[in-house]
Design a protein around this motif. Structure first.
Motif, PDB file in Angstrom:
ATOM      1  N   SER A   1      25.343  68.804  93.755  1.00 51.11           N
ATOM      2  CA  SER A   1      25.709  68.496  95.188  1.00 51.11           C
ATOM      3  C   SER A   1      24.790  68.737  96.247  1.00 51.11           C
ATOM      4  CB  SER A   1      27.218  69.213  95.034  1.00 51.11           C
ATOM      5  OG  SER A   1      27.017  70.574  95.151  1.00 51.11           O
TER       6      SER A   1
ATOM      7  N   GLU B   1      21.985  66.205  96.290  1.00 52.08           N
ATOM      8  CA  GLU B   1      22.773  64.717  96.901  1.00 52.08           C
ATOM      9  C   GLU B   1      22.899  64.977  98.262  1.00 52.08           C
ATOM     10  OE1 GLU B   1      27.006  62.970  96.879  1.00 52.08           O
ATOM     11  OE2 GLU B   1      26.239  63.419  94.916  1.00 52.08           O
ATOM     12  N   CYS B   2      23.452  65.985  98.972  1.00 48.38           N
ATOM     13  CA  CYS B   2      23.606  66.421 100.282  1.00 48.38           C
ATOM     14  C   CYS B   2      22.440  66.184 101.073  1.00 48.38           C
ATOM     15  CB  CYS B   2      24.336  67.553 100.735  1.00 48.38           C
ATOM     16  SG  CYS B   2      26.030  67.555 100.422  1.00 48.38           S
TER      17      CYS B   2
ATOM     18  N   GLU C   1      19.479  64.816 100.269  1.00 54.22           N
ATOM     19  CA  GLU C   1      18.706  63.439 100.000  1.00 54.22           C
ATOM     20  C   GLU C   1      19.589  62.516 100.963  1.00 54.22           C
ATOM     21  OE1 GLU C   1      18.750  62.786  95.773  1.00 54.22           O
ATOM     22  OE2 GLU C   1      16.621  63.231  95.782  1.00 54.22           O
ATOM     23  N   ARG C   2      21.137  62.622 101.340  1.00 52.60           N
ATOM     24  CA  ARG C   2      21.656  61.591 102.096  1.00 52.60           C
ATOM     25  C   ARG C   2      21.161  61.980 103.441  1.00 52.60           C
ATOM     26  NH1 ARG C   2      27.750  62.305 101.035  1.00 52.60           N
ATOM     27  NH2 ARG C   2      27.827  61.448 103.069  1.00 52.60           N
TER      28      ARG C   2
END
Length: 139
Positions: A126, A129-130, A132-133
């Motif tokens: 998680s 993912e955060c 990279e976003r």
């Protein structure tokens, strides 16, 4: 087996393309780098939890929490047994530029990391993912 998830929150503080991460001392993410955060206390909103945990773990008083993502996080034992279940609310926060982070509470260490460095660290999926976003929105 179903279980009711326990509420938890974490907070993302970014400065100049680097993200503040703590090295967790305790389960469920012991020995992993993650955004400062933790379990909600009775009566707290997710945003209140994020700000309280952030300050407890970093010594920095953050403000202006904005919900970024939520995760249904389940950990299982080798035999498949559910060992933990959290509903994690992840917020982006602001803080004074001159505020200095100090590892405290559950944090064994603390530091500022770029996306490239985070890709090489032991982090929960998680967290990566955060980051990279957020990085993708700047490209």
């Amino acid at each position: 087996m179903t279980s009711i998830p326990r509420p938890a929150s974490s907070a993302i503080l970014e400065r100049d393309g680097r993200f503040l991460l703590v090295l967790r001392r305790n389960p469920p993410s012991a020995d992993m780098y993650a955004f400062p955060g933790g379990r909600a206390e009775d009566g707290e909103t997710p945003a209140e939890t994020a700000l309280r945990e952030f300050e407890e773990e970093t010594g920095i008083s953050a403000r202006n929490p904005r919900l970024f993502e939520t995760y249904d996080l389940r950990s299982h034992a080798a035999d498949g047994r559910l060992t933990s279940h959290f509903l994690l609310s992840v917020f982006r926060v602001d803080a004074d530029e001159e505020a200095t982070a100090k590892a405290a509470d559950d944090a064994a260490a603390i530091g500022w990391y770029s996306l490239e460095e985070i890709r090489a660290l032991p982090v929960p999926a998680s967290v990566l993912e955060c980051v990279e976003r957020i990085a993708a929105t700047r490209d």
